[in-house]
Scaffold this active site. Structure first.
Site, PDB file in Angstrom:
ATOM      1  CE  LYS A 275      -4.011  -1.839   2.525  1.00 29.01           C
ATOM      2  NZ  LYS A 275      -4.978  -1.700   1.423  1.00 29.01           N
ATOM      3  CG  ASP A 285      -7.795  -5.222   6.782  1.00 31.80           C
ATOM      4  OD1 ASP A 285      -8.990  -4.954   6.569  1.00 31.80           O
ATOM      5  OD2 ASP A 285      -7.041  -5.707   5.920  1.00 31.80           O
ATOM      6  CG  ASP A 344      -3.837  -4.081  -0.637  1.00 31.44           C
ATOM      7  OD1 ASP A 344      -4.017  -4.534   0.517  1.00 31.44           O
ATOM      8  OD2 ASP A 344      -3.900  -2.872  -0.922  1.00 31.44           O
ATOM      9  NE  ARG A 348     -10.955  -9.600  -2.764  1.00 34.14           N
ATOM     10  CZ  ARG A 348     -11.208  -8.649  -3.645  1.00 34.14           C
ATOM     11  NH1 ARG A 348     -11.480  -8.967  -4.901  1.00 34.14           N
ATOM     12  NH2 ARG A 348     -11.207  -7.386  -3.285  1.00 34.14           N
TER      13      ARG A 348
HETATM   14  N1  BES Z   1      -8.310  -3.924   3.994  1.00 38.87           N
HETATM   15  C1  BES Z   1      -8.430  -3.411   2.680  1.00 38.87           C
HETATM   16  C2  BES Z   1      -9.730  -2.625   2.463  1.00 38.87           C
HETATM   17  C3  BES Z   1      -9.850  -1.338   3.234  1.00 38.87           C
HETATM   18  C4  BES Z   1      -9.449  -0.143   2.655  1.00 38.87           C
HETATM   19  C5  BES Z   1     -10.397  -1.324   4.503  1.00 38.87           C
HETATM   20  C6  BES Z   1      -9.585   1.037   3.353  1.00 38.87           C
HETATM   21  C7  BES Z   1     -10.532  -0.139   5.196  1.00 38.87           C
HETATM   22  C8  BES Z   1     -10.119   1.043   4.625  1.00 38.87           C
HETATM   23  C9  BES Z   1      -8.401  -4.553   1.674  1.00 38.87           C
HETATM   24  O1  BES Z   1      -7.638  -5.646   2.030  1.00 38.87           O
HETATM   25  C10 BES Z   1      -7.827  -4.007   0.418  1.00 38.87           C
HETATM   26  O2  BES Z   1      -6.673  -3.682   0.424  1.00 38.87           O
HETATM   27  N2  BES Z   1      -8.632  -3.913  -0.620  1.00 38.87           N
HETATM   28  C11 BES Z   1      -8.211  -3.399  -1.873  1.00 38.87           C
HETATM   29  C12 BES Z   1      -8.715  -4.367  -2.909  1.00 38.87           C
HETATM   30  C13 BES Z   1      -8.115  -4.174  -4.252  1.00 38.87           C
HETATM   31  C14 BES Z   1      -6.651  -4.530  -4.235  1.00 38.87           C
HETATM   32  C15 BES Z   1      -8.856  -5.066  -5.217  1.00 38.87           C
HETATM   33  C16 BES Z   1      -8.832  -2.020  -2.057  1.00 38.87           C
HETATM   34  O3  BES Z   1      -9.952  -1.805  -1.577  1.00 38.87           O
HETATM   35  O4  BES Z   1      -8.170  -1.162  -2.606  1.00 38.87           O
HETATM   36 ZN    ZN Z   2      -7.380  -5.937   4.012  1.00 37.83          ZN
HETATM   37 MN    MN Z   3      -5.615  -5.434   1.464  1.00 37.20          MN
END
Ligand code: BES
Ligand code: ZN
Ligand code: MN
Length: 503
Positions: A275, A285, A344, A348
């Protein structure tokens, strides 16, 4: 903060609170106090434009003929709309009065409102005050002492209020447990220590806890969950909590449990797909897992008449030479192979193995998973509603109505169909992401791991579980879902059949 219910005012009171409905026309205890203080409350209400809305307060510092430093009118809103949420909000406003200098003892005079007993109102307000008084100051070396604060509710039937409040305290215990777990920093709370905390929390209770370590997960073929955890020095864990509250006499159908599944990424750096910024706030998370643990706490503490199984998938998502790569292919517990597109999108992956585990081992009548799954749900719904994705209209309605009651709002979003189109892989059964609608495609991926005929709902709580702090979102919602829909009360025992001769 200490909560007391009594029939008398405390002679130590620093603040005296009376309630008002939204007309702001004073009644009962408020009239008495107003008269005593020479109309000070009436003047303050007029001068400030106080409307009497739930959560609104007006202060009268140094009231005449009164020992308390402050007299306070606390709004309850409209009598016809005085529900649980309004009372919790009004109760929450009481916790804030302690922030005034020198206020340690508060008296609250509570009157009945149109068919609602004063004892019930006081108990709900007390819960609201308790919930709002939460703070996480374990790591503040100079934290302010709060345990010398006393909130005294003056009611006509203190014993009834106390009894009601004790029942409600199962709720605050669960919510606080969820918030405590959520707020812990990721160097303290990682998969193993999280599992230990759950074991500790439920020892000597009516919840049995089983922890699966990485060896057991390997045996079960949990390649999805293991893959996410493999880059971290902290190995993953799967924790199973079982509460069996359905009476022995319940039918087999009623004994089938409700399954609650939680995403528990104790820190999400993004892994190799790191990230930008490194993942600040991604200790949260694991809020889905924390909500499941808190809900199990509340459900078991109040002795719900239902069988409920909670499963949390714990892992830390880190980059390293051992980490999963984008382009890797893993085999999930369900046997389906999955191509990793972006490390990331790990939530899922941990969820699908937890979902397979609980479906195979517990045959639940419904599966509800909670996960801080996508940033996209925040773009869609902000911090107001959690996203609800489900294959069942019935389960969706049950969740939406439970959430409307507890103030944990849900908004149903589409899942499956064209939203699953992006999940086709060239080399594996599935790729775990794809398509423009990030939250719906994530949910559609999860749905591929729901067994035929099984009712399932996924709550994307990325926008509601934490804002600048953990909210405890989901605990009261799940508890209410169980209470309203899945509890079996033990039937009254029938009298032994009498022998009636001559028939
Ligand atoms: N934990 C994150 C989602 C998240 C983002 C939770 C902001 C709380 C605040 C998740 O694991 C993630 O990184 N999701 C990505 C998915 C993408 C790579 C398809 C996202 O939402 O950008
Ligand atoms: Zn996550
Ligand atoms: Mn993630």
């Amino acid at each position: 903060m200490k909560i007391i219910f009594s029939s008398a005012e405390s002679d130590k009171r620093d603040a005296v609170v009376v309630t008002s409905l939204s007309s702001a026309k004073l009644r009962n205890a408020a009239v008495t106090l107003d008269t005593k203080t020479g109309g000070a409350l009436t003047r303050a209400v007029k001068a400030t434009g106080f409307k009497g809305n739930a959560g609104e307060t007006v202060f009268v510092p140094g009231p005449a003929n009164e020992n308390a430093k402050h007299a306070v009118v606390a709004g309850l809103g409209k009598a016809a709309e005085l529900d649980e949420n309004k009372l919790l909000t009004a109760g929450g406003s009481l916790a804030k009065i302690f922030n005034r200098r020198g206020v340690k003892n508060i008296d609250v005079a509570v009157d009945a409102v149109r068919g609602k007993k004063a004892a019930d109102i006081a108990a709900q307000m007390a819960l609201g005050a308790v919930l709002d008084s939460y703070s996480f100051d374990k790591y503040k070396t100079e934290a302010e002492k709060r345990d010398n604060r006393v909130l005294n509710f003056v009611v006509d039937d203190p014993a009834a209020a106390q009894q009601k409040f004790e029942k409600l305290s199962a709720v605050s215990k669960g919510v606080f447990l969820t918030k405590d777990l959520s707020n812990e920093p990721p160097n303290v709370l990682y998969p193993e220590s999280f599992a230990d905390r759950v074991v500790e929390e439920f020892k000597d209770s009516n919840v049995t806890v089983r922890v699966l370590d990485e060896k057991e997960m390997e045996k079960l073929g949990m390649g999805a969950l293991l893959g996410v955890g493999q880059g971290s020095a902290r190995p993953p864990r799967l924790v199973v909590m079982e509460y069996n509250g359905a009476p022995d006499s319940a039918s087999d159908g009623d004994k089938r449990p409700v399954a609650l599944v939680g995403k528990g990424i104790t820190f999400d750096s993004g892994g190799i797909s790191i990230k930008p910024g490194g993942g600040r706030t991604m200790k949260y998370d694991m809020c889905g897992a924390a909500a499941v643990v808190g809900a199990m706490k509340t459900i078991s503490e109040r002795g719900a008449g239902a069988n409920v199984v909670g499963v949390i998938a714990l892992a830390e998502n880190m980059p390293s030479s051992k980490a999963q790569r984008p382009d890797d292919v893993i085999t999930s517990m369900a046997g389906k192979t999955v191509e990793i597109a972006n490390t990331d999108a790990e939530g899922r992956m941990v969820l699908i193995d937890a979902m397979t585990y609980v479906q195979r081992n517990h045959d639940p009548k419904a599966v509800v998973d909670l996960a801080t799954l996508t940033g996209a749900i925040i773009s869609a719904l902000g911090n107001e509603h959690a996203g609800l994705f489900s294959n069942s209209d019935d389960l969706s309605e049950k969740l939406i109505s439970a959430g409307a009651e507890t103030g944990e709002k849900l908004w149903r979003m589409p899942v499956g169909g064209a939203y699953a189109d992006g999940l086709k892989s060239n080399i594996a059964d599935l790729v775990h992401m794809g398509g423009r609608a990030g939250s719906s495609s994530a949910a559609s991926f999860l749905e591929k791991f729901v067994e035929d005929g099984r009712a399932w709902a996924h709550l994307d709580i990325a926008g509601t579980a934490f804002i600048s702090d953990a909210t405890g979102y989901g605990v009261r919602l799940l508890d209410r879902l169980v209470e309203k829909n899945y509890e079996v009360k033990a039937p009254k025992r029938r009298r032994a059949p009498q022998n009636r001769p001559g028939q």
